[in-house]
Design an enzyme around this catalytic site. Structure first.
Site, PDB file in Angstrom:
ATOM      1  N   HIS A 245      23.121  45.210  82.365  1.00 40.91           N
ATOM      2  CA  HIS A 245      22.590  46.411  83.019  1.00 40.91           C
ATOM      3  C   HIS A 245      23.444  47.612  82.663  1.00 40.91           C
ATOM      4  CE1 HIS A 245      25.435  44.358  85.668  1.00 40.91           C
ATOM      5  NE2 HIS A 245      25.817  45.541  86.100  1.00 40.91           N
TER       6      HIS A 245
ATOM      7  N   ASP B 236      21.429  51.322  92.967  1.00 41.11           N
ATOM      8  CA  ASP B 236      22.504  50.365  93.237  1.00 41.11           C
ATOM      9  C   ASP B 236      22.651  50.233  94.745  1.00 41.11           C
ATOM     10  OD1 ASP B 236      25.175  49.263  91.448  1.00 41.11           O
ATOM     11  OD2 ASP B 236      25.360  49.355  93.638  1.00 41.11           O
ATOM     12  N   ILE B 237      22.826  48.985  95.196  1.00 42.81           N
ATOM     13  CA  ILE B 237      22.898  48.710  96.640  1.00 42.81           C
ATOM     14  C   ILE B 237      24.205  49.239  97.247  1.00 42.81           C
ATOM     15  CG2 ILE B 237      23.948  46.395  96.616  1.00 42.81           C
ATOM     16  CD1 ILE B 237      21.691  45.502  98.505  1.00 42.81           C
TER      17      ILE B 237
ATOM     18  N   ASN C  61      29.540  47.151  82.035  1.00 48.64           N
ATOM     19  CA  ASN C  61      30.678  46.248  82.184  1.00 48.64           C
ATOM     20  C   ASN C  61      30.382  44.957  81.433  1.00 48.64           C
ATOM     21  OD1 ASN C  61      32.292  47.885  83.898  1.00 48.64           O
ATOM     22  ND2 ASN C  61      30.961  47.360  85.624  1.00 48.64           N
TER      23      ASN C  61
ATOM     24  N   HIS D   7      24.834  51.188  84.200  1.00 41.54           N
ATOM     25  CA  HIS D   7      25.010  52.021  85.395  1.00 41.54           C
ATOM     26  C   HIS D   7      24.784  53.469  84.975  1.00 41.54           C
ATOM     27  CE1 HIS D   7      27.315  49.037  87.979  1.00 41.54           C
ATOM     28  NE2 HIS D   7      27.457  48.477  86.790  1.00 41.54           N
TER      29      HIS D   7
HETATM   30  P1  AMP Z   1      28.616  45.070  87.569  1.00 46.17           P
HETATM   31  O1  AMP Z   1      29.994  45.042  88.163  1.00 46.17           O
HETATM   32  O2  AMP Z   1      28.529  45.963  86.369  1.00 46.17           O
HETATM   33  O3  AMP Z   1      28.074  43.677  87.317  1.00 46.17           O
HETATM   34  O4  AMP Z   1      27.715  45.779  88.640  1.00 46.17           O
HETATM   35  C1  AMP Z   1      26.795  45.111  89.441  1.00 46.17           C
HETATM   36  C2  AMP Z   1      26.213  46.147  90.383  1.00 46.17           C
HETATM   37  O5  AMP Z   1      25.088  45.577  91.017  1.00 46.17           O
HETATM   38  C3  AMP Z   1      27.176  46.605  91.489  1.00 46.17           C
HETATM   39  O6  AMP Z   1      27.354  48.019  91.409  1.00 46.17           O
HETATM   40  C4  AMP Z   1      26.472  46.173  92.772  1.00 46.17           C
HETATM   41  O7  AMP Z   1      26.630  47.113  93.820  1.00 46.17           O
HETATM   42  C5  AMP Z   1      25.016  46.078  92.332  1.00 46.17           C
HETATM   43  N1  AMP Z   1      24.177  45.147  93.095  1.00 46.17           N
HETATM   44  C6  AMP Z   1      24.477  43.895  93.488  1.00 46.17           C
HETATM   45  N2  AMP Z   1      23.444  43.336  94.128  1.00 46.17           N
HETATM   46  C7  AMP Z   1      22.457  44.263  94.141  1.00 46.17           C
HETATM   47  C8  AMP Z   1      21.135  44.299  94.669  1.00 46.17           C
HETATM   48  N3  AMP Z   1      20.601  43.258  95.312  1.00 46.17           N
HETATM   49  N4  AMP Z   1      20.416  45.433  94.513  1.00 46.17           N
HETATM   50  C9  AMP Z   1      20.939  46.501  93.870  1.00 46.17           C
HETATM   51  N5  AMP Z   1      22.172  46.519  93.341  1.00 46.17           N
HETATM   52  C10 AMP Z   1      22.924  45.424  93.482  1.00 46.17           C
END
Ligand code: AMP
Ligand code: ZN
Length: 115
Positions: free
Chosen positions: A102, A30-31, A89, A104
């Protein structure tokens, strides 16, 4: 899906620290990690939310394979014994930001239960 960030990562159009991949699943860091271990486990196929999974055997296999990848990565990153959380989520009230399904995988410290 043209504007989907995770489709871009799946297609290699956006960089990510990839830690696992097979024919149907990809996993990467995760970024913006919220725990020492914070990995995302993502189907290659674009599925917007958990609501969009069907009861077909394909989707049943996919969701169990996603969980098995979470289990495998928890072991690889050494959080299987200490403990970890897998979460999904779904839609606005959960805080879903990326509308591509996805998991987590979170661990590496005690995790409070937040809601
Ligand atoms: P959600 O709130 O479950 O949709 O989580 C989306 C997740 O994606 C968040 O924890 C973000 O930090 C992560 N995210 C967003 N853009 C990227 C990216 N380019 N690479 C890796 N993780 C990302
Ligand atoms: Zn997508």
């Amino acid at each position: 899906m043209q504007d989907c960030i995770f489709c871009k990562i799946v297609n290699g159009d956006l960089p990510a620290k990839i830690i696992y991949q097979d024919e149907e699943i990809i996993a990467f860091d995760d970024i913006h990690p919220i725990a020492p271990i914070h990995k995302l486990i993502v189907p290659r196929k674009h599925i917007a939310t958990l609501n969009d999974l069907s009861s077909s055997s394909n989707d049943k296999n996919l969701i169990s394979n996603l969980m098995l990848v979470a289990q495998k990565l928890a072991s690889e990153f050494n959080i299987d014994k200490s403990g970890y959380r897998v979460l999904v989520n779904c839609n606005k009230d959960s805080g879903q930001l990326i509308y591509h399904l996805h998991l987590h995988l979170l661990g590496g410290r005690p995790l409070a239960f937040a809601c």
